[in-house]
Motif scaffolding. Structure first.
Motif, PDB file in Angstrom:
ATOM      1  N   TYR A  37       0.797  -1.221   0.000  1.00 51.53           N
ATOM      2  CA  TYR A  37       0.000   0.000   0.000  1.00 51.53           C
ATOM      3  C   TYR A  37       0.835   1.279   0.000  1.00 51.53           C
ATOM      4  O   TYR A  37       0.283   2.368  -0.111  1.00 51.53           O
ATOM      5  CB  TYR A  37      -1.025  -0.029   1.140  1.00 51.53           C
ATOM      6  N   LYS A  38       2.150   1.149   0.058  1.00 49.65           N
ATOM      7  CA  LYS A  38       3.019   2.305  -0.196  1.00 49.65           C
ATOM      8  C   LYS A  38       3.139   2.548  -1.701  1.00 49.65           C
ATOM      9  O   LYS A  38       3.547   3.617  -2.130  1.00 49.65           O
ATOM     10  CB  LYS A  38       4.418   2.078   0.386  1.00 49.65           C
ATOM     11  N   TYR A  39       2.806   1.516  -2.486  1.00 46.93           N
ATOM     12  CA  TYR A  39       2.931   1.581  -3.942  1.00 46.93           C
ATOM     13  C   TYR A  39       1.587   1.597  -4.662  1.00 46.93           C
ATOM     14  O   TYR A  39       1.483   2.155  -5.749  1.00 46.93           O
ATOM     15  CB  TYR A  39       3.758   0.386  -4.452  1.00 46.93           C
ATOM     16  N   ALA A  40       0.579   0.932  -4.088  1.00 46.81           N
ATOM     17  CA  ALA A  40      -0.692   0.754  -4.794  1.00 46.81           C
ATOM     18  C   ALA A  40      -1.876   1.115  -3.895  1.00 46.81           C
ATOM     19  O   ALA A  40      -1.779   1.076  -2.664  1.00 46.81           O
ATOM     20  CB  ALA A  40      -0.829  -0.691  -5.271  1.00 46.81           C
ATOM     21  N   GLU A  41      -2.968   1.438  -4.554  1.00 45.21           N
ATOM     22  CA  GLU A  41      -4.204   1.787  -3.847  1.00 45.21           C
ATOM     23  C   GLU A  41      -4.773   0.588  -3.102  1.00 45.21           C
ATOM     24  O   GLU A  41      -4.561  -0.557  -3.511  1.00 45.21           O
ATOM     25  CB  GLU A  41      -5.263   2.246  -4.862  1.00 45.21           C
ATOM     26  N   LYS A  42      -5.521   0.861  -2.044  1.00 49.02           N
ATOM     27  CA  LYS A  42      -6.274  -0.191  -1.357  1.00 49.02           C
ATOM     28  C   LYS A  42      -7.194  -0.841  -2.377  1.00 49.02           C
ATOM     29  O   LYS A  42      -7.820  -0.165  -3.181  1.00 49.02           O
ATOM     30  CB  LYS A  42      -7.112   0.382  -0.211  1.00 49.02           C
ATOM     31  N   GLY A  43      -7.217  -2.158  -2.383  1.00 51.45           N
ATOM     32  CA  GLY A  43      -8.077  -2.884  -3.302  1.00 51.45           C
ATOM     33  C   GLY A  43      -7.490  -3.112  -4.681  1.00 51.45           C
ATOM     34  O   GLY A  43      -8.098  -3.786  -5.507  1.00 51.45           O
ATOM     35  N   ALA A  44      -6.312  -2.568  -4.951  1.00 50.80           N
ATOM     36  CA  ALA A  44      -5.677  -2.766  -6.261  1.00 50.80           C
ATOM     37  C   ALA A  44      -5.114  -4.187  -6.337  1.00 50.80           C
ATOM     38  O   ALA A  44      -4.735  -4.769  -5.330  1.00 50.80           O
ATOM     39  CB  ALA A  44      -4.557  -1.747  -6.460  1.00 50.80           C
ATOM     40  N   GLY A  45      -5.061  -4.733  -7.529  1.00 53.54           N
ATOM     41  CA  GLY A  45      -4.547  -6.082  -7.726  1.00 53.54           C
ATOM     42  C   GLY A  45      -3.046  -6.178  -7.557  1.00 53.54           C
ATOM     43  O   GLY A  45      -2.319  -5.205  -7.736  1.00 53.54           O
ATOM     44  N   VAL A  46      -2.584  -7.376  -7.204  1.00 58.71           N
ATOM     45  CA  VAL A  46      -1.171  -7.560  -6.881  1.00 58.71           C
ATOM     46  C   VAL A  46      -0.246  -7.749  -8.076  1.00 58.71           C
ATOM     47  O   VAL A  46       0.948  -7.509  -7.942  1.00 58.71           O
ATOM     48  CB  VAL A  46      -0.945  -8.744  -5.913  1.00 58.71           C
ATOM     49  N   THR A  47      -0.708  -8.209  -9.179  1.00 57.03           N
ATOM     50  CA  THR A  47       0.224  -8.476 -10.281  1.00 57.03           C
ATOM     51  C   THR A  47       0.763  -7.149 -10.805  1.00 57.03           C
ATOM     52  O   THR A  47       0.132  -6.483 -11.611  1.00 57.03           O
ATOM     53  CB  THR A  47      -0.466  -9.246 -11.427  1.00 57.03           C
ATOM     54  N   ARG A  48       1.947  -6.780 -10.309  1.00 56.37           N
ATOM     55  CA  ARG A  48       2.575  -5.523 -10.719  1.00 56.37           C
ATOM     56  C   ARG A  48       4.066  -5.591 -10.428  1.00 56.37           C
ATOM     57  O   ARG A  48       4.482  -6.308  -9.532  1.00 56.37           O
ATOM     58  CB  ARG A  48       1.933  -4.317 -10.041  1.00 56.37           C
ATOM     59  N   ASN A  49       4.823  -4.833 -11.208  1.00 56.64           N
ATOM     60  CA  ASN A  49       6.276  -4.763 -11.049  1.00 56.64           C
ATOM     61  C   ASN A  49       6.699  -3.304 -11.034  1.00 56.64           C
ATOM     62  O   ASN A  49       6.134  -2.483 -11.753  1.00 56.64           O
ATOM     63  CB  ASN A  49       6.979  -5.462 -12.223  1.00 56.64           C
ATOM     64  N   VAL A  50       7.704  -3.015 -10.217  1.00 58.36           N
ATOM     65  CA  VAL A  50       8.262  -1.668 -10.130  1.00 58.36           C
ATOM     66  C   VAL A  50       9.770  -1.787 -10.315  1.00 58.36           C
ATOM     67  O   VAL A  50      10.427  -2.569  -9.625  1.00 58.36           O
ATOM     68  CB  VAL A  50       7.931  -1.010  -8.766  1.00 58.36           C
ATOM     69  N   ILE A  51      10.301  -1.016 -11.253  1.00 60.77           N
ATOM     70  CA  ILE A  51      11.740  -0.993 -11.508  1.00 60.77           C
ATOM     71  C   ILE A  51      12.293   0.315 -10.959  1.00 60.77           C
ATOM     72  O   ILE A  51      11.760   1.398 -11.243  1.00 60.77           O
ATOM     73  CB  ILE A  51      12.062  -1.118 -13.013  1.00 60.77           C
TER      74      ILE A  51
END
Length: 176
Positions: free
Chosen positions: A131-145
């Motif tokens: 939740y430092k990177y994505a909204e509450k309720g947002a899906g987990v499949t994500r990458n940050v470079i």
């Protein structure tokens, strides 16, 4: 053609400032933006090691947000293992962490074996990192470079082959 233009943009951009001019759609659900410093965090890995993000300043870092119940994550993770982790794991300027959203250590360990992946998976109880990177309720499949100065330079959502390939190009360019 569009993908060639984006790759050319990436190459041109990295020679200037190591950031990517990529518009992140609002439906990706990020609360961070490209060009920002990545949020600090401390986590425990599935094997018990304490990981502090700040200890990886000076390295290119990939954060892969995941969970065992996520079908898209299960589809993407073998690609990350083979095409990114196995290619760069011996590079002292690279670090990759899967961050498992709110699951117990035993489940995360089994998940890593089932896929299988060998890159480190971090525990994220209550989604404190997610939740430092994505909204509450947002899906987990994500990458940050994140580049060597700690700046977010690329973000993905779901598993889209073209975006995944662009992400690999970003990592390769940052490591040159």
């Amino acid at each position: 053609m569009k993908s060639i233009a984006l790759i050319m943009l990436l190459i041109t951009t990295f020679t200037r400032a190591e950031t990517v001019e990529k518009e992140i759609p609002p439906d990706y659900g990020y609360v961070v933006e490209i060009g920002e410093q990545a949020p600090e965090f401390t986590a425990v890995s599935a094997d018990g090691a304490t990981i502090r993000f700040s200890d990886f300043k000076g390295k290119v870092v990939m954060l892969q947000f995941t969970a065992s119940w996520c079908g898209v994550c299960r589809r993407e993770m073998p690609h990350i293992e083979k095409e990114i982790w196995q290619q760069h794991k011996d590079n002292s300027n690279f670090a990759l962490f899967g961050i498992d959203l709110d699951e117990p250590k035993e489940k995360v360990q089994k998940f890593a074996q089932d896929i299988p992946v060998t890159y480190p998976l971090l525990l994220d109880p209550n989604g404190k990192i997610f939740y430092k990177y994505a909204e509450k309720g947002a899906g987990v499949t994500r990458n940050v470079i994140i580049n060597k100065t700690g700046e977010i330079v690329y973000m993905t959502r779901l598993f889209k082959q073209e975006e995944f390939d662009e992400m690999k190009e970003v990592i390769d360019k940052l490591l040159k």
